[in-house]
Write a protein that holds these residues in place. Structure first.
Motif, PDB file in Angstrom:
ATOM      1  N   ASN A  39     -27.878 113.333  81.317  1.00 50.15           N
ATOM      2  CA  ASN A  39     -26.897 112.586  80.495  1.00 50.15           C
ATOM      3  C   ASN A  39     -27.238 112.579  79.007  1.00 50.15           C
ATOM      4  OD1 ASN A  39     -25.475 111.834  82.870  1.00 50.15           O
ATOM      5  ND2 ASN A  39     -26.893 110.125  83.196  1.00 50.15           N
ATOM      6  N   MET A  40     -28.020 113.538  78.542  1.00 55.13           N
ATOM      7  CA  MET A  40     -28.452 113.517  77.146  1.00 55.13           C
ATOM      8  C   MET A  40     -27.301 113.823  76.196  1.00 55.13           C
ATOM      9  SD  MET A  40     -31.639 115.520  75.409  1.00 55.13           S
ATOM     10  CE  MET A  40     -30.641 116.906  74.874  1.00 55.13           C
ATOM     11  N   SER A  42     -24.085 113.041  76.529  1.00 54.89           N
ATOM     12  CA  SER A  42     -23.201 111.881  76.376  1.00 54.89           C
ATOM     13  C   SER A  42     -23.893 110.692  75.720  1.00 54.89           C
ATOM     14  CB  SER A  42     -22.637 111.460  77.737  1.00 54.89           C
ATOM     15  OG  SER A  42     -23.686 111.209  78.654  1.00 54.89           O
ATOM     16  N   THR A  43     -25.210 110.573  75.907  1.00 54.18           N
ATOM     17  CA  THR A  43     -25.928 109.423  75.330  1.00 54.18           C
ATOM     18  C   THR A  43     -26.694 109.775  74.064  1.00 54.18           C
ATOM     19  OG1 THR A  43     -27.963 109.820  76.598  1.00 54.18           O
ATOM     20  CG2 THR A  43     -26.233 108.499  77.661  1.00 54.18           C
ATOM     21  N   GLY A  44     -27.044 111.045  73.905  1.00 55.95           N
ATOM     22  CA  GLY A  44     -27.867 111.454  72.775  1.00 55.95           C
ATOM     23  C   GLY A  44     -29.333 111.094  72.925  1.00 55.95           C
ATOM     24  N   ARG A  45     -29.697 110.589  74.093  1.00 58.95           N
ATOM     25  CA  ARG A  45     -31.058 110.113  74.292  1.00 58.95           C
ATOM     26  C   ARG A  45     -31.618 110.615  75.629  1.00 58.95           C
ATOM     27  NH1 ARG A  45     -32.494 106.099  70.949  1.00 58.95           N
ATOM     28  NH2 ARG A  45     -33.980 105.185  72.408  1.00 58.95           N
ATOM     29  N   ASP A  47     -33.253 110.247  79.271  1.00 59.56           N
ATOM     30  CA  ASP A  47     -32.970 109.310  80.338  1.00 59.56           C
ATOM     31  C   ASP A  47     -34.125 108.323  80.518  1.00 59.56           C
ATOM     32  OD1 ASP A  47     -31.243 108.720  82.839  1.00 59.56           O
ATOM     33  OD2 ASP A  47     -33.257 108.981  83.659  1.00 59.56           O
ATOM     34  N   ALA A  84     -33.148 115.313  71.681  1.00 60.47           N
ATOM     35  CA  ALA A  84     -32.767 113.915  71.904  1.00 60.47           C
ATOM     36  C   ALA A  84     -33.105 113.035  70.707  1.00 60.47           C
ATOM     37  CB  ALA A  84     -33.465 113.379  73.153  1.00 60.47           C
ATOM     38  N   ASN A  86     -34.283 110.078  70.772  1.00 59.89           N
ATOM     39  CA  ASN A  86     -35.571 109.411  71.001  1.00 59.89           C
ATOM     40  C   ASN A  86     -36.654 110.400  71.428  1.00 59.89           C
ATOM     41  OD1 ASN A  86     -34.349 109.916  73.472  1.00 59.89           O
ATOM     42  ND2 ASN A  86     -35.107 108.033  74.443  1.00 59.89           N
ATOM     43  N   ARG A 159     -27.629 119.761  81.257  1.00 58.52           N
ATOM     44  CA  ARG A 159     -26.715 119.611  80.122  1.00 58.52           C
ATOM     45  C   ARG A 159     -25.285 119.970  80.524  1.00 58.52           C
ATOM     46  NH1 ARG A 159     -28.021 120.062  74.186  1.00 58.52           N
ATOM     47  NH2 ARG A 159     -30.131 120.490  74.919  1.00 58.52           N
ATOM     48  N   ASP A 162     -23.579 117.241  82.426  1.00 57.77           N
ATOM     49  CA  ASP A 162     -23.170 116.158  81.529  1.00 57.77           C
ATOM     50  C   ASP A 162     -21.932 116.542  80.727  1.00 57.77           C
ATOM     51  OD1 ASP A 162     -23.117 113.864  80.037  1.00 57.77           O
ATOM     52  OD2 ASP A 162     -24.959 114.257  78.925  1.00 57.77           O
ATOM     53  N   LYS A 165     -18.803 117.164  82.777  1.00 55.17           N
ATOM     54  CA  LYS A 165     -18.447 116.048  83.666  1.00 55.17           C
ATOM     55  C   LYS A 165     -18.559 116.436  85.140  1.00 55.17           C
ATOM     56  CE  LYS A 165     -17.384 113.814  79.928  1.00 55.17           C
ATOM     57  NZ  LYS A 165     -18.372 112.874  79.336  1.00 55.17           N
TER      58      LYS A 165
END
Length: 487
Positions: A39-40, A42-45, A47, A84, A86, A159, A162, A165
């Protein structure tokens, strides 16, 4: 010892090699599927759950490194950590957890290490190296031991899941657009894909199981284009639950496997590649290979491995040249460089089981060579060595295993292995650990007979066993055996 920690988008792995050598022997190899790249997009971070799993694995690796006593360790992180938001904070925590400063590779560096790893394991590689991680695909052209400029593409399975979908049809468009825009794509047409990465290895293992393939080692496994496309289509047609029930699919790989199959399918079709060759060597082996000096890197990995085995388990390492001279007349004019190289490797390995019980030498040698950690050779060459050693030790109880391997290599290679194995068996019968073969014994292959010329001063060596071994060898050449005293 030399250790490599590899922090990928999907897995975290520690490999400890026995030494920084041309044919690295793995002492320890452990992987933890953490999926820090889930989910990187969609979240940019990274998991959160994946981070917890990864840090726990790295702490365990630190304890193992200390326990084993590994003094030289390199730690690298790939796509997820570099992309990411983070990622930098995670890398700092990862460094503290494993006790080694983690280096974040650029996409180009990741491609370089993967290509170096393939060249370390398959020096004759000619085509396109593809390293599929959880977050990215690195592609690098290789030929004649050299490599081109690598490219990195943002569609590892995690990726793609994500960004698309979870839909394969959407993922196909993403992959196609990126591949068609890749410069120089036409230059690899008709060549091979050297596949690196756990997802692609899992697909190859499925293909092995579905075709009843007689070997289990993945390094050097080949799939022709049509076969590779059939297995990718099969995998893409399965749902996650179905894949989880398959014995050859780890449950934590089941979600990503169809997307990895999709990438393989599109690379084969759009780059118009003809064959897939699985490489057991990748980024980690590339890190090790780059650390070697130029002289060590230039060594032949197969002969280096065979020589090391001879030193460890044989009685006289200098016997190799004597055996090469003794067997040479049987194959004069019938060997190219690769065939002669394999004969030399067989001579190096030919005394490696002498400490084993005589009743089991053939079976143990055969099984070992089918599964051994040997670089620089593909499956037909590996099978040739196994068959040669099986005949060298007179055959054994695993006759049921021989026929599938002979079918794999074909009649010509199987017969060559039988002839070389029987010649080696005769050589050891004549001269114990092969001492004196070059001076006192010589084979001569004539039109109708196979002549063993023995120096008169060694005439007492004759006997029923020598006659029997010579007859066996002559029969494999469809010749009559004859012993002649000379000098």
């Amino acid at each position: 010892m030399f250790g490599v920690i590899d922090i990928g988008s999907n897995s975290v792995r520690l490999v400890v090699f026995e030494a920084a050598s041309r044919n690295p022997i793995t002492l320890f190899n452990e992987k933890a599927i953490c999926a820090i790249g889930r989910n990187m997009v969609s979240t940019g971070r990274l998991d959160a759950e994946g981070i917890v799993l990864a840090l726990a694995a790295l702490k365990r690796f630190r304890a193992i490194i200390r326990g084993i006593g590994v003094r030289s360790v390199v730690a690298v992180a790939t796509a997820a950590a570099r992309d990411a938001g983070n990622g930098r904070a995670f890398v700092q925590r990862a460094s503290e957890a494993c006790g080694v400063k983690v280096r974040v590779l650029t996409g180009e560096q990741e491609a370089e290490y993967a290509a170096l790893g393939v060249l370390a394991g398959l020096p004759d590689a000619d085509g396109l190296v593809g390293d599929l991680g959880g977050g990215s695909l690195e592609l690098t052209a290789v030929k004649n031991g050299a490599m081109g400029q690598g490219v990195t593409l943002p569609f590892g399975p995690l990726r793609l899941i994500d960004v698309a979908k979870g839909r394969l049809d959407r993922a196909r468009g993403i992959v196609d657009d990126a591949l068609m825009a890749m410069p120089g794509i036409e230059k690899v047409k008709g060549r091979d894909l050297y596949a690196v990465g756990g997802v692609w290895r899992n697909i190859a293992r499925l293909h092995m199981a579905r075709t009843g393939y007689p070997l289990t080692v993945l390094h050097g496994y080949e799939m022709q284009r049509a076969e590779a496309l059939r297995i990718t289509e099969f995998v893409m047609a399965q749902n996650q639950k179905t894949l989880e029930r398959m014995a050859d699919v780890p449950k934590r790989r089941a979600e990503s496997l169809p997307f990895g199959a999709l990438v393989l399918d599109r690379v084969l079709r759009l780059c118009q590649l003809e064959r897939v060759i699985i490489s057991g060597f990748g980024v980690r082996e590339g890190v090790l290979f780059k650390s070697l000096n130029a002289q060590t890197r230039a060594l032949d990995p197969l002969l280096d491995a065979a020589g090391d085995t001879a030193e460890r388990f044989g009685r006289r390492s200098e016997q190799v040249e004597e055996l090469m001279d003794f067997t040479g007349p049987l194959f004069a004019g019938a060997e190219n460089d690769e065939v002669q190289r394999q004969r030399r490797a067989a001579c190096m390995l030919s005394d490696s089981a002498w400490r084993q019980h005589p009743d089991h030498r053939a079976d143990l040698s055969f099984t070992y060579l089918l599964q051994a950690q040997i670089a620089g050779i593909r499956h037909r060459g590996r099978s040739f060595l196994a068959l040669t050693l099986w005949h060298r030790y007179g055959g054994g109880a695993q006759d049921h295993m021989i026929a599938p391997i002979e079918r794999l290599v074909g009649l010509e290679i199987a017969l060559r292995a039988e002839r070389l194995g029987r010649a080696l068996r005769l050589g050891y019968t004549l001269a114990g650990s092969a001492r004196g073969l070059g001076k006192d014994f010589r084979l001569e292959l004539k039109r109708d007979e196979l002549v063993l010329r023995i120096s008169r001063k060694r005439a007492d060596i004759r006997g029923d066993t020598v006659s029997k071994r010579l007859e066996e060898l002559a029969t494999s050449f469809a010749r009559e055996p004859r012993i002649a005293l000379v000098g």
